[in-house]
Design a protein around this motif. Structure first.
Motif, PDB file in Angstrom:
ATOM      1  N   THR A 176      -4.858  -5.424  -4.861  1.00 46.79           N
ATOM      2  CA  THR A 176      -4.702  -5.765  -3.448  1.00 46.79           C
ATOM      3  C   THR A 176      -4.424  -4.482  -2.674  1.00 46.79           C
ATOM      4  OG1 THR A 176      -2.303  -6.136  -3.527  1.00 46.79           O
ATOM      5  CG2 THR A 176      -3.718  -7.984  -4.153  1.00 46.79           C
ATOM      6  N   GLN A 177      -4.505  -4.556  -1.357  1.00 45.92           N
ATOM      7  CA  GLN A 177      -4.511  -3.372  -0.520  1.00 45.92           C
ATOM      8  C   GLN A 177      -3.262  -3.256   0.363  1.00 45.92           C
ATOM      9  OE1 GLN A 177      -5.627  -6.328   0.152  1.00 45.92           O
ATOM     10  NE2 GLN A 177      -6.856  -6.473   2.007  1.00 45.92           N
ATOM     11  N   PHE A 178      -3.128  -2.097   1.027  1.00 42.22           N
ATOM     12  CA  PHE A 178      -2.124  -1.945   2.080  1.00 42.22           C
ATOM     13  C   PHE A 178      -2.481  -2.886   3.236  1.00 42.22           C
ATOM     14  CE2 PHE A 178      -1.624   2.314   0.157  1.00 42.22           C
ATOM     15  CZ  PHE A 178      -0.242   2.428   0.120  1.00 42.22           C
ATOM     16  N   ILE A 179      -1.485  -3.609   3.741  1.00 43.27           N
ATOM     17  CA  ILE A 179      -1.694  -4.512   4.878  1.00 43.27           C
ATOM     18  C   ILE A 179      -0.713  -4.157   5.988  1.00 43.27           C
ATOM     19  CG2 ILE A 179      -1.520  -6.896   5.685  1.00 43.27           C
ATOM     20  CD1 ILE A 179      -3.971  -6.581   4.076  1.00 43.27           C
ATOM     21  N   GLY A 238       8.052 -10.049   8.990  1.00 46.03           N
ATOM     22  CA  GLY A 238       8.747  -9.243   7.999  1.00 46.03           C
ATOM     23  C   GLY A 238       8.774  -7.767   8.317  1.00 46.03           C
ATOM     24  N   GLY A 239       7.987  -7.339   9.303  1.00 46.33           N
ATOM     25  CA  GLY A 239       7.796  -5.910   9.540  1.00 46.33           C
ATOM     26  C   GLY A 239       8.782  -5.257  10.473  1.00 46.33           C
ATOM     27  N   LYS A 277       4.438  -1.247   5.153  1.00 47.94           N
ATOM     28  CA  LYS A 277       3.271  -2.121   4.950  1.00 47.94           C
ATOM     29  C   LYS A 277       3.529  -3.104   3.807  1.00 47.94           C
ATOM     30  CE  LYS A 277       1.685   0.931   7.764  1.00 47.94           C
ATOM     31  NZ  LYS A 277       1.902   0.691   9.212  1.00 47.94           N
ATOM     32  N   ARG A 278       2.594  -4.043   3.646  1.00 45.43           N
ATOM     33  CA  ARG A 278       2.621  -4.873   2.449  1.00 45.43           C
ATOM     34  C   ARG A 278       2.260  -4.014   1.243  1.00 45.43           C
ATOM     35  NH1 ARG A 278       2.265 -10.218   1.868  1.00 45.43           N
ATOM     36  NH2 ARG A 278       1.088 -10.693   3.763  1.00 45.43           N
ATOM     37  N   ASN A 344       2.401   7.890  -0.100  1.00 44.09           N
ATOM     38  CA  ASN A 344       1.673   6.975   0.773  1.00 44.09           C
ATOM     39  C   ASN A 344       2.640   6.348   1.775  1.00 44.09           C
ATOM     40  OD1 ASN A 344      -0.868   7.367  -0.450  1.00 44.09           O
ATOM     41  ND2 ASN A 344      -0.352   5.936  -2.084  1.00 44.09           N
ATOM     42  N   PRO A 345       2.156   5.542   2.712  1.00 44.48           N
ATOM     43  CA  PRO A 345       3.074   4.900   3.655  1.00 44.48           C
ATOM     44  C   PRO A 345       4.143   4.080   2.945  1.00 44.48           C
ATOM     45  CG  PRO A 345       0.807   4.626   4.371  1.00 44.48           C
ATOM     46  CD  PRO A 345       0.747   5.243   3.009  1.00 44.48           C
ATOM     47  N   VAL A 346       5.292   3.968   3.587  1.00 45.17           N
ATOM     48  CA  VAL A 346       6.380   3.151   3.059  1.00 45.17           C
ATOM     49  C   VAL A 346       5.918   1.693   3.009  1.00 45.17           C
ATOM     50  CG1 VAL A 346       8.784   2.468   3.370  1.00 45.17           C
ATOM     51  CG2 VAL A 346       8.021   4.722   4.128  1.00 45.17           C
ATOM     52  N   THR A 347       6.318   0.978   1.979  1.00 44.54           N
ATOM     53  CA  THR A 347       6.031  -0.449   1.893  1.00 44.54           C
ATOM     54  C   THR A 347       7.330  -1.227   1.864  1.00 44.54           C
ATOM     55  OG1 THR A 347       5.783  -0.154  -0.491  1.00 44.54           O
ATOM     56  CG2 THR A 347       3.765  -0.247   0.810  1.00 44.54           C
TER      57      THR A 347
END
Length: 754
Positions: A176-179, A238-239, A277-278, A344-347
């Motif tokens: 699955t990917q970054f969302i 959630g963001g 991100k997710r 990578n970006p924070v999740t």
């Protein structure tokens, strides 16, 4: 999309549809300054130097704030204190903020921000989480000297041994990917120093109490010095927890240093760049099945990308562990769920919280297994799904509520005519350009935080002399309609008119911390607290009005805007009841709290009562795939969710349709393109969320089995609505094309269809 008949209520609807609602960026205060963040072009670097000289000399600039100006802690977090609110010595990712420029006008701050000079020594960028686990990989999280952020395990039975004895063994890999959350309102905060030394914080956030902790950490001040208010919030999903709290903390620091109000409002580009991100997942499953269709053993390894800061990754990955094989009973499970640090970006938290990624894999495996066995996908699920008084993979016996997994599946299958349409699927062959497919998936979701956190909430009911009522709860309105549900529950349980009640503006100084409004816990926890407060208020009123009604306290009743005795002749109006109480010098006030039932968890074995109740769900979809273009077109979605009890049916359906829409975006179009830690784009033109014209007809089915452990009998719908449409779409695409796609977003190559 069908809206039910009956009462439809939303206490903030008029203000929002007329534009009267004041969001954070709409707020203005006398002598207010404006702040903007400064980012660097580095992804991973050390020996950071920030030259603010030219920026400080720019017109209108009041101050350029860096890590050197922080009186408290630069690092903070909900689990580990590792989240850098200002980059100090190193750059860890593209979203790190190195400075905050504060000026009289926003345009002046923007102009000056371009004059901040940043230099550093680049370090190797760690972007592949699997490679980051190698001993040769550079270390991202130097505070732990390891790139392994957390490791959750499940050890049930002997899966490796039992796999050797199975008739069928499936080995499947998924990703699955970054969302991006893509909420309508970017982050915004306005902070105002009060004369008494308290810092007032107004912000677009999901959790005021979490925000207060971040602000207190950065300022180095006690929580009593900070009062956080929550204006209307334009979406969160959630963001708006960690990131939004940090935005508020930076604005508060600027306000404290300048002793004047400061506003910090993000652009869409800044929001995408900095917000978490997710988690993208890589999932590897080995599933052993008997000829009877029973799953005998499961071995699974999941890796999630945590970015450079921990955020709430351990809680997200824990849910993936507790629900590692979806809503199925298996005696032998060996699971490892690892979260890995990268640049990578924070999740962090996003609607579904570790379940959508797992369901994407497990529900495709269900269809794959059914095909290998030569049985219906419904029959395979019926054989293996959790049942009344049965055990989950964590060893929990489901005997405290109605287990309705089969009920919701049958409702959806019947409504969409699944079995009949499954026989009409194209499987890669059709006379025209369109290939037809139908797909289905099921899930169960543990309600509220479960064993990953402390779960309790409170409510305050304050009745006034004139009969009006003020209500507060520890649940916060993020746009989902939580306030409306609390008001409806209070009116119903107290037997009074809804228009008597006003929801009091949230403040961290008014009501105790009730935990984050996440994890589909708003209705079940807030509603439980309201119910507890109502019970106390009723007892207080009965003890002080029974003489007026000429009955015993236990005979006092509440209905139809009256307080009544045992018969219809013995009654007083609600207004009269309030007057009697005040004349008796009795405050009609109640504080109620609800503690979730006990749960348990063994970190070494992954066994225990992970949640105190579950939401059971099923969704199915019909679609076509164009053979020439590969374009997937959704035609119809049917969803059924057992949410315990529907308090506001229209809002339940709204949550269903909204969740399905987000799940469609995750399945088909949304993908943050990240290359070596860099964003390819920072806008919603390239990041494709679903358009209204791309959405199919949706039918929502509300299944109600009131939950005995929920004081209001309700559970929730926020996250279950999103977490299972993606695998349903993947299964439908397979049934249309005959090709199994295991990576999100799903992309059909027309060359594969020839």
């Amino acid at each position: 999309m069908k809206i039910p008949s009956g009462k439809v209520f939303r206490n903030d609807a008029y203000a929002k549809v007329t534009g009267k609602a004041k969001y954070s960026d709409d707020l203005k205060f006398f002598n207010m300054a404006h702040a903007v963040p400064v980012y660097s072009d580095y992804i991973h670097a050390e020996n950071l130097q920030v030259d603010t000289g030219a920026a400080e000399k720019s017109a209108g600039v009041l101050k350029v704030i860096t890590a050197a100006d922080v009186p408290g802690s630069i690092r903070f977090g909900q689990i580990d204190q590792d989240y850098c609110m200002f980059a100090e010595k190193k750059i860890m990712c593209a979203g790190d903020v190195v400075a905050l420029v504060v000026a009289e006008q926003r345009s002046q701050a923007l102009s000056a921000a371009e004059k901040v000079v940043i230099s550093a020594d680049p370090l190797p960028v760690v972007s592949d989480p699997e490679a980051a686990l190698s001993p040769e990989s550079p270390i991202v999280r130097e505070i732990e000297n390891s790139n392994l952020m957390n490791h959750h395990k499940m050890r049930r039975g002997d899966a490796p041994q039992e796999l050797k004895n199975c008739d069928i063994v499936l080995q499947e890999e998924f990703s699955t990917q970054f969302i991006e959350h893509a909420y309508m309102e970017p982050e915004s905060a306005v902070c105002v120093p009060r004369q008494d030394g308290v810092m007032e914080v107004y912000g677009s956030m999901q959790h005021p109490f979490s925000t207060r902790r971040f602000v207190g950490a950065l300022l180095g001040e006690p929580l009593s010095h900070i009062e956080v208010y929550q204006p209307p919030t334009g979406g969160g999903f959630g963001g708006k927890d960690d990131t939004a709290a940090i935005v508020c903390a930076r604005a508060a620091l600027a306000a404290r240093l300048l002793n004047r109000p400061v506003k910090l409002t993000y652009t869409r580009e800044w929001s995408i760049r900095e917000s978490y991100k997710r988690h993208p997942y890589r999932l590897n499953y080995k599933v052993g099945i008997e000829k009877s269709g029973r799953v005998k053993a499961v071995q699974v390894r999941m890796i999630s990308d945590g970015g450079p800061y921990l955020s709430v990754s351990p809680w997200v990955n824990w849910r993936s562990t507790a629900q590692c094989f979806g809503p199925y009973t298996v005696d032998n499970v060996h699971a490892d769920v690892l979260c890995v640090a990268t640049n990578n970006p924070v999740t962090g938290a996003m609607r579904g919280f570790g379940a959508p990624q797992v369901n994407f894999a497990v529900e495709q495996i269900s269809d794959i297994a059914a095909e290998r066995l030569g049985i219906s996908p419904l029959e395979y699920r019926r054989i293996n799904m959790v049942k009344q008084d049965g055990e989950t993979v964590t060893g929990q016996v489901l005997d405290t509520h109605t287990v309705s997994m089969e009920q919701v599946m049958d409702r959806v299958a019947g409504e969409i005519a699944y079995e009949e349409k499954l026989g009409r699927c194209s499987r890669g062959t059709s006379e025209g350009d369109e290939l037809y497919g139908v797909g289905l998936s099921i899930s169960y979701r543990g309600s509220s935080l479960g064993a990953e956190g402390m779960d309790f909430c409170s409510s305050v009911i304050n009745c006034q002399f004139d009969g009006s009522i003020l209500l507060e709860t520890g649940i916060h309105e993020n746009g989902q309609g939580a306030e409306s549900v609390m008001l409806m529950l209070l009116a119903e349980q107290l037997g009074v008119r809804l228009d008597r009640i006003k929801y009091k503006r949230s403040s961290t100084s008014n009501v105790p911390d009730g935990g984050t409004t996440v994890a589909t816990r708003g209705t079940i926890m807030g509603g439980g607290a309201v119910t507890a407060a109502v019970q106390k208020l009723k007892q207080l009123m009965a003890d002080n009005l029974y003489d007026v009604l000429q009955c015993r306290p236990e005979e006092v009743r509440f209905a139809d805007d009256h307080v009544l005795g045992p018969d219809s002749d013995s009654k007083i109006t609600w207004d009269e009841a309030m007057q009697h109480l005040f004349l008796k010098r009795v405050y009609p006030y109640a504080f109620g709290s609800f503690q979730a039932p006990d749960v348990s968890w063994d970190e070494e074995t992954g066994q225990g009562d992970a949640y105190f109740t579950y939401v059971y769900s099923c969704q199915a979809v019909e679609l076509t795939v164009n053979k020439s273009t590969g374009k997937i077109k959704l035609q119809n979605v049917v969803a059924a969710h057992d949410i315990g009890r529907a308090v506001n049916r229209a809002m339940v359906l709204g949550q269903m349709y909204g969740g399905i829409t987000q799940g469609i975006g995750m399945a088909l179009s949304e993908d943050l393109e990240i290359e070596n830690g860099k964003f390819a784009h920072l806008d919603l033109n390239h990041y494709k969320i679903p358009k209204a014209r791309e959405l199919p007809e949706m039918t929502g089915i509300i299944v109600e089995n009131p939950d005995p452990q929920s004081p209001s009998k309700a559970k929730g719908i926020g996250e279950p609505a999103l977490e299972l449409i993606a695998p349903a779409i993947a299964n439908a695409v397979y049934n249309a094309t005959g090709i199994r796609y295991r990576d999100m977003p799903l992309k059909v190559n027309p060359e594969d269809l020839k």
